[in-house]
Every structure is written in C-alpha cells, then in structure tokens.
Design a protein around this motif. Structure first.
Motif, PDB file in Angstrom:
ATOM      1  N   GLN A   3       0.729  -1.285   0.024  1.00 37.31           N
ATOM      2  CA  GLN A   3      -0.133   0.017  -0.152  1.00 37.31           C
ATOM      3  C   GLN A   3       0.915   1.126   0.076  1.00 37.31           C
ATOM      4  O   GLN A   3       2.123   1.247   0.407  1.00 37.31           O
ATOM      5  N   GLY A   4       0.224   2.476  -0.465  1.00 42.39           N
ATOM      6  CA  GLY A   4       1.060   3.476  -0.365  1.00 42.39           C
ATOM      7  C   GLY A   4       0.173   4.721  -0.345  1.00 42.39           C
ATOM      8  O   GLY A   4      -1.000   4.795  -0.752  1.00 42.39           O
ATOM      9  N   SER A   5       0.709   5.779   0.198  1.00 50.46           N
ATOM     10  CA  SER A   5       0.203   7.286   0.348  1.00 50.46           C
ATOM     11  C   SER A   5       1.176   8.006   0.325  1.00 50.46           C
ATOM     12  O   SER A   5       2.148   7.905   1.121  1.00 50.46           O
ATOM     13  N   ALA A  13      -3.649   0.400  -2.844  1.00 50.65           N
ATOM     14  CA  ALA A  13      -3.232  -0.743  -2.041  1.00 50.65           C
ATOM     15  C   ALA A  13      -3.452  -1.886  -3.075  1.00 50.65           C
ATOM     16  O   ALA A  13      -4.131  -1.817  -4.121  1.00 50.65           O
ATOM     17  N   SER A  14      -2.538  -2.744  -3.226  1.00 51.90           N
ATOM     18  CA  SER A  14      -2.574  -4.019  -3.794  1.00 51.90           C
ATOM     19  C   SER A  14      -2.469  -5.384  -2.773  1.00 51.90           C
ATOM     20  O   SER A  14      -1.670  -5.193  -2.068  1.00 51.90           O
ATOM     21  N   GLN A  27      -6.225  -4.576  -7.204  1.00 49.46           N
ATOM     22  CA  GLN A  27      -5.842  -3.195  -6.310  1.00 49.46           C
ATOM     23  C   GLN A  27      -6.736  -2.486  -6.366  1.00 49.46           C
ATOM     24  O   GLN A  27      -7.968  -2.159  -7.035  1.00 49.46           O
ATOM     25  N   SER A  28      -6.599  -1.425  -5.585  1.00 54.39           N
ATOM     26  CA  SER A  28      -7.757  -0.231  -5.448  1.00 54.39           C
ATOM     27  C   SER A  28      -7.333   1.016  -4.750  1.00 54.39           C
ATOM     28  O   SER A  28      -6.071   1.136  -4.267  1.00 54.39           O
ATOM     29  N   ALA A  36      -8.255   1.768   0.967  1.00 59.06           N
ATOM     30  CA  ALA A  36      -7.961   1.186  -0.080  1.00 59.06           C
ATOM     31  C   ALA A  36      -7.772   0.006  -0.162  1.00 59.06           C
ATOM     32  O   ALA A  36      -8.010  -1.025  -0.896  1.00 59.06           O
ATOM     33  N   THR A  37      -7.252  -0.589   0.825  1.00 60.22           N
ATOM     34  CA  THR A  37      -6.928  -2.153   1.482  1.00 60.22           C
ATOM     35  C   THR A  37      -8.591  -2.862   1.488  1.00 60.22           C
ATOM     36  O   THR A  37      -8.512  -3.906   0.845  1.00 60.22           O
ATOM     37  N   PHE A  38      -9.330  -2.120   2.043  1.00 61.75           N
ATOM     38  CA  PHE A  38     -10.560  -2.726   2.207  1.00 61.75           C
ATOM     39  C   PHE A  38     -11.297  -2.962   0.859  1.00 61.75           C
ATOM     40  O   PHE A  38     -11.846  -4.067   0.585  1.00 61.75           O
TER      41      PHE A  38
END
Length: 117
Positions: A3-5, A13-14, A27-28, A36-38
């Motif tokens: 994940q990244g921000s 997130a992947s 990915q989202s 993003a993870t959810f």
C-alpha cells in the motif's frame, strides 16, 4: 499486500489473497490506505457486506506498538466482528476485515443484530 500514500498522491493498495489453492490479486484506491485495502479485498471477495465499525487500539506500548483492529460487518441480517493485530495498522486492518468476512461465510457464527457489542 502493498500500500502507499503520500502528499499529493491518492492512497492505493494491492492485495493477494489465497483461497483454497488459487491466488487472486486486486488493486484499489481509496480515501486512505485502510479504505484502499478494504476496497481491494472487496474486489476479490464480492461480499456486499456493510462496514459498521472500525476500531484501532494499541495493545503494547512504545513506537513499535502492536495495534489491534476490530472490524464489524453486516450482511443479510448477520453482524460479525473480526479482529487483527500487527505493528502495521493497515496489515492489522486487512487481517480483521478478512477475519470478519470468514465469519460471515461461516454458518456457525450467528450474531443477533439486537445484541451488538
């Protein structure tokens, strides 16, 4: 999971989930790394569950504290809780979400909506 921000960057997130003997990837993007993870997990699970609660608590002290995340999901009149712990809150969140999804799929764990914690 990655994940990244960052400033000026939309959180993303992947995730890679193993189900039985297969791997599924998604990915989202989201409003934050947990969102993003959810969303990435939901892309795979397609549960249609509603997130009712997201709670984070420190279970140890210090800068490398373990965080414990509780997630409450609802679907079809069932309400379940999932819990996950990790030093990375995003990882703990993913563990909690997946735990709750697994409980939603289980026929044994039925929680009466009238008796929420």
């Amino acid at each position: 999971m990655s994940q990244g921000s960052g400033m000026g960057e939309r959180p993303h997130a992947s995730v890679v989930l193993k189900t039985n003997s297969s791997e599924q990837r998604a990915q989202s993007q989201g409003d934050g790394p947990v969102d993003a993870t959810f969303k990435a997990i939901e892309t795979i699970a397609k549960s249609g569950a509603e997130l009712l609660l997201f709670s984070v608590n420190a279970v140890t002290t210090g800068t490398e504290s373990q965080g414990e995340v509780t997630v409450r999901l609802a679907r079809g009149g069932r309400i379940v809780n999932g819990v996950g712990a990790d030093t990375d809150i995003v990882v703990a969140s993913a563990k909690a979400y997946i735990s709750a999804l697994n409980k939603l799929e289980s026929k044994m764990e039925r929680v009466n909506p009238q008796h929420q914690l």
